[in-house]
Design a protein around this motif. Structure first.
Motif, PDB file in Angstrom:
ATOM      1  N   GLY A 114       8.107   1.336  -7.298  1.00 39.94           N
ATOM      2  CA  GLY A 114       7.278   1.877  -6.227  1.00 39.94           C
ATOM      3  C   GLY A 114       7.205   3.386  -6.259  1.00 39.94           C
ATOM      4  N   LEU A 115       8.342   4.029  -6.527  1.00 39.66           N
ATOM      5  CA  LEU A 115       8.366   5.489  -6.594  1.00 39.66           C
ATOM      6  C   LEU A 115       7.544   6.007  -7.768  1.00 39.66           C
ATOM      7  CD1 LEU A 115       9.621   8.133  -5.476  1.00 39.66           C
ATOM      8  CD2 LEU A 115      11.435   7.794  -7.151  1.00 39.66           C
ATOM      9  N   ILE A 116       7.715   5.389  -8.927  1.00 38.20           N
ATOM     10  CA  ILE A 116       6.978   5.821 -10.118  1.00 38.20           C
ATOM     11  C   ILE A 116       5.479   5.594  -9.947  1.00 38.20           C
ATOM     12  CG2 ILE A 116       6.598   5.325 -12.571  1.00 38.20           C
ATOM     13  CD1 ILE A 116       9.652   4.797 -12.722  1.00 38.20           C
ATOM     14  N   SER A 117       5.095   4.448  -9.422  1.00 37.22           N
ATOM     15  CA  SER A 117       3.665   4.195  -9.242  1.00 37.22           C
ATOM     16  C   SER A 117       3.069   5.092  -8.163  1.00 37.22           C
ATOM     17  CB  SER A 117       3.405   2.726  -8.931  1.00 37.22           C
ATOM     18  OG  SER A 117       3.988   2.375  -7.703  1.00 37.22           O
ATOM     19  N   GLY A 118       3.858   5.446  -7.166  1.00 38.86           N
ATOM     20  CA  GLY A 118       3.378   6.382  -6.160  1.00 38.86           C
ATOM     21  C   GLY A 118       3.119   7.763  -6.734  1.00 38.86           C
TER      22      GLY A 118
END
Length: 73
Positions: free
Chosen positions: A55-59
């Motif tokens: 989630g952090l990387i895709s954000g």
């Protein structure tokens, strides 16, 4: 000095719209991963680090795509 009929103009527009689509997809994936991580934490009490990291990387990628779409000329 650029002509409105030059071939670079449609390419720039296509890149801008593609980056907006990628941004929306990445931010949707971020919301989904955070929701799954929260659900796992609520049910088991264990922090789902893999979902949080995805989630952090895709954000971050979504925000970079949004920035690319806004500054591309």
């Amino acid at each position: 000095m650029t002509d409105s009929t030059s071939p670079a103009r449609p390419v720039a527009t296509a890149i801008r719209y593609l980056s907006i689509i990628v941004c929306c997809a990445c931010l949707l994936l971020t919301a989904l991963c955070v929701a799954i991580a929260c659900q796992v934490f609520i049910q088991t009490g264990v922090f789902a680090q893999s979902y949080a990291m995805v989630g952090l990387i895709s954000g971050v990628l979504g925000l970079l795509a949004l920035k690319l779409g806004s500054v591309w000329k």
